[in-house]
Structure formats: structure tokens, C-alpha cells
Design an enzyme around this catalytic site. Structure first.
Site, PDB file in Angstrom:
ATOM      1  NE  ARG A   1     -21.260 -17.829  55.131  1.00  0.00           N
ATOM      2  CZ  ARG A   1     -20.244 -18.482  54.558  1.00  0.00           C
ATOM      3  NH1 ARG A   1     -19.671 -17.980  53.471  1.00  0.00           N
ATOM      4  NH2 ARG A   1     -19.797 -19.602  55.059  1.00  0.00           N
TER       5      ARG A   1
ATOM      6  CD  GLU B   1     -21.243 -20.554  44.521  1.00  0.00           C
ATOM      7  OE1 GLU B   1     -20.431 -20.278  45.419  1.00  0.00           O
ATOM      8  OE2 GLU B   1     -22.473 -20.511  44.687  1.00  0.00           O
TER       9      GLU B   1
ATOM     10  CE  LYS C   1     -21.937 -22.645  54.346  1.00  0.00           C
ATOM     11  NZ  LYS C   1     -21.597 -23.339  53.123  1.00  0.00           N
TER      12      LYS C   1
HETATM   13  N1  PXG Z   1     -19.699 -21.722  47.529  1.00  0.00           N
HETATM   14  C1  PXG Z   1     -20.550 -22.648  48.024  1.00  0.00           C
HETATM   15  C2  PXG Z   1     -21.742 -23.033  47.233  1.00  0.00           C
HETATM   16  C3  PXG Z   1     -20.307 -23.221  49.288  1.00  0.00           C
HETATM   17  O1  PXG Z   1     -21.142 -24.129  49.781  1.00  0.00           O
HETATM   18  C4  PXG Z   1     -18.275 -21.882  49.444  1.00  0.00           C
HETATM   19  C5  PXG Z   1     -18.598 -21.335  48.205  1.00  0.00           C
HETATM   20  C6  PXG Z   1     -17.062 -21.393  50.167  1.00  0.00           C
HETATM   21  O2  PXG Z   1     -17.435 -20.557  51.256  1.00  0.00           O
HETATM   22  P1  PXG Z   1     -16.502 -20.376  52.553  1.00  0.00           P
HETATM   23  O3  PXG Z   1     -17.253 -19.441  53.412  1.00  0.00           O
HETATM   24  O4  PXG Z   1     -16.380 -21.755  53.171  1.00  0.00           O
HETATM   25  O5  PXG Z   1     -15.214 -19.840  52.093  1.00  0.00           O
HETATM   26  C7  PXG Z   1     -19.164 -22.828  50.013  1.00  0.00           C
HETATM   27  C8  PXG Z   1     -18.920 -23.416  51.369  1.00  0.00           C
HETATM   28  C9  PXG Z   1     -17.837 -29.479  52.098  1.00  0.00           C
HETATM   29  C10 PXG Z   1     -18.720 -28.299  52.194  1.00  0.00           C
HETATM   30  O6  PXG Z   1     -18.053 -30.443  52.854  1.00  0.00           O
HETATM   31  C11 PXG Z   1     -18.314 -27.083  51.709  1.00  0.00           C
HETATM   32  C12 PXG Z   1     -19.140 -25.961  51.786  1.00  0.00           C
HETATM   33  C13 PXG Z   1     -20.369 -26.115  52.324  1.00  0.00           C
HETATM   34  C14 PXG Z   1     -20.782 -27.333  52.793  1.00  0.00           C
HETATM   35  C15 PXG Z   1     -19.968 -28.449  52.752  1.00  0.00           C
HETATM   36  O7  PXG Z   1     -16.909 -29.461  51.268  1.00  0.00           O
HETATM   37  N2  PXG Z   1     -18.610 -24.804  51.271  1.00  0.00           N
END
Ligand code: PXG
Length: 292
Positions: free
Chosen positions: A52, A184, A151
Site C-alpha cells: 500500500r 469512514e 495514505k
Molecule cells: N481510514 C483512515 C483515514 C486511516 O487513516 C484507516 C482507515 C484504517 O486502516 P488500516 O490499514 O490501519 O486498517 C486509517 C489508518 C492513529 C492513526 O494514530 C490511525 C491511522 C492512521 C494514522 C494514525 O490512530 N489509521
């Protein structure tokens, strides 16, 4: 005691791991990142996260100085250097040092670094009681403006929504698109359970293709659920049997209340619990070993 950071090809003490004030990651948020977890010596979905990262970089025409296979090895090396078995890993790639203009061509080489640190777990009560969220006024970036599937280091959209949630006294905030469809949360994907259906918004609407989201869709069958990636509105959320959020940090967390409406029983539902149990089983036995 400081951490050891892998920065541009070198393992450095935290106090020496520094990035230029002319780095476009800082000046413009021009870059991409990943958040990855390791559970008792196994890195969960390492290849998926690395893939990713390179997809995000490809879309913004950012060349990562090392190939993906090497990035995966460097992540493992950083975990070993810090003697970590349970960890939160942050991989960041920026456009690099340039001048004060926007032009990325002035940045000779991307900057990249890996931080491996201890994970800040969510409080146990989030899992026992579920959490309350609200819908915030800030809409998610449009797909044609800044696709949320990238991301990127440009998290201001999510941060504004997070602030609105925190100001209202909740820990997570729900974001919609311009048409009012559910997308989301600020750092988590969202799911609803209705009867035997397990529903989450499709990626093309403008959500991050979360790794946890993908794992949960894959667990649906074993939980007796039919996975569906279909658009829905807040109305469907308010009237769902269960709602939960997924993310690398959160894993799977039940949502007990949305905009003042109690969801289902107001407690984490049986399907949410079943999926969380199965998810945790996977994190116990699957992953790339930190030590060979
Ligand atoms: N949506 C968004 C906008 C995200 O940033 C997710 C969904 C979940 O994706 P994954 O691949 O982790 O299942 C994310 C990712 C934090 C933090 O500190 C969390 C994310 C990114 C940066 C910081 O909570 N989540």
C-alpha cells in the site's frame, strides 16, 4: 532512553534522526506513510502494508529510493534494533529536501524513515462498552481532489474532523462525502451488521482501503456473514444491528451510539465480538517473524 530510527539508509539514535526544515513532507505534507503493528514477534500483514505504501507513492509520482523487498527488511531490522516484539511501526516517505516552491522536481531525493515504538493500546472499556461517535461537518476529501485511498501526509482533512469530534466530547468522528453518504472515521474504516449482511462503503467512494477492513471482509464467511461493499447513509447506520470501526491501532471497536442514537443493544454485539475474537486469533499466529 531514546529509540533507534532508520533514516535514509542509517540506523540512528532518536536525537540524531533529523529531517531538514526544507523537506517538502513538512513544508507541504508532500509524502506518504504507513502504520503497522507487530504482535509478539510477528509483523501483521507486513507485505500488504508495504504494497500500500508503494501504491500511495506511485499515485503521487514519488519514487521511493529502495525497493519494497528492502523496505520490508529494514522494518524488521528496526524492530530488532529496538528489541521490540509488540510494536507500532510508522514508515514515512517524503518528497525530500527542496526549495520553498511547490515544485517536487526541485527535491533531488525522497527522505524515508522508520520508527518502531511501543503501541498505545485503546482503553479496555472501549472494547467492553463500545464507543460513542458523532458525524462532523467537515466532509472527507473528494476522490477527484485528494483521493483518500492515498495514505498521504496530508491529514488535515481528518485532523479537522477529529478536532470537531473531540470538541463535542467523543473519541472518533464519522465523515461523510458531499452527498451525505457514509465514508469512514478519521483513522478507522466503518462497518455495519444488518441481519446476515456485513456492509462497508466501497473504496471508490473515497475511503482508505484499510488493511484491517480487508481482513475483516475476509473473516465474514467464517462468522456466517455475507460481505458487501455498498454505499449507505446515516439512516442505515442508525438502524443497524451492530456498528463497528476497524484500524491497525483500534483493531475492531464497537460503536454504541451515533449522533445520540443508540445502536442495537447499545453494547458490543455478538458479531462484532466474534469478528474481534477471530481477528485476534489471526494476529497471534500470522505474520512475518521479526527474528528468523
Ligand atoms: N481510514 C483512515 C483515514 C486511516 O487513516 C484507516 C482507515 C484504517 O486502516 P488500516 O490499514 O490501519 O486498517 C486509517 C489508518 C492513529 C492513526 O494514530 C490511525 C491511522 C492512521 C494514522 C494514525 O490512530 N489509521
Amino acid at each position: 532512553m531514546g529509540l533507534l530510527i532508520y533514516l535514509d539508509g542509517k540506523m540512528l539514535p532518536e536525537s540524531e534522526a533529523k529531517v531538514s526544515v526544507f523537506d517538502h513532507g513538512l513544508l507541504y505534507g508532500d509524502g506518504v506513510f504507513e502504520g503497522i503493528r507487530a504482535y509478539h514477534g510477528l509483523v501483521f500483514k507486513l507485505d500488504e502494508h508495504v504494497r500500500r505504501l508503494y501504491r500511495s507513492a506511485a499515485t503521487i509520482l514519488l519514487k521511493i529510493p529502495i525497493p519494497p523487498e528492502e523496505m520490508a527488511l529494514r522494518i524488521l531490522e528496526t524492530l530488532r534494533a529496538n528489541n521490540l516484539r509488540d510494536a507500532y511501526i510508522r514508515v514515512v516517505v517524503t518528497r525530500g529536501k527542496g526549495d520553498l516552491g511547490l515544485d517536487p522536481n526541485k527535491c533531488a531525493r525522497a527522505t524515508y524513515f522508520i520508527i518502531a515504538s511501543r503501541i498505545q493500546l485503546y482503553p479496555p472499556e472501549f472494547y467492553e462498552k463500545g464507543i460513542e461517535i458523532i458525524t462532523v461537518p467537515t466532509r472527507r476529501n473528494g476522490v477527484e481532489a485528494l483521493n483518500p485511498a492515498i495514505k498521504s501526509l496530508n491529514y488535515l482533512n481528518n485532523i479537522l474532523a477529529k478536532i470537531e469530534g473531540l470538541n463535542a466530547g467523543v473519541h472518533e468522528a464519522l465523515m461523510l462525502n458531499q452527498e451525505g453518504l457514509v465514508l469512514e472515521c478519521t483513522g478507522d474504516n466503518i462497518f455495519l451488521v444488518r441481519g446476515r449482511d456485513l456492509v462497508t462503503p466501497p473504496i471508490y467512494l473515497g475511503v482508505l482501503d484499510g488493511i484491517t477492513r480487508q481482513v475483516v471482509l475476509g473473516l465474514a464467511d467464517a462468522a456466517g456473514l455475507q460481505p458487501r461493499e455498498t454505499p449507505f447513509t446515516r439512516h442505515e447506520l442508525f438502524n443497524a444491528d451492530e456498528v463497528f470501526m476497524t484500524g491497525t491501532a483500534a483493531e475492531i471497536v464497537a460503536v454504541s451510539k451515533i449522533d445520540g442514537r443508540v445502536i442495537g443493544s447499545g453494547r458490543p454485539g455478538p458479531m462484532t465480538q466474534k469478528l474481534l475474537d477471530r481477528f485476534r486469533e489471526l494476529t497471534r499466529k500470522e505474520g512475518t517473524p521479526i527474528h528468523e
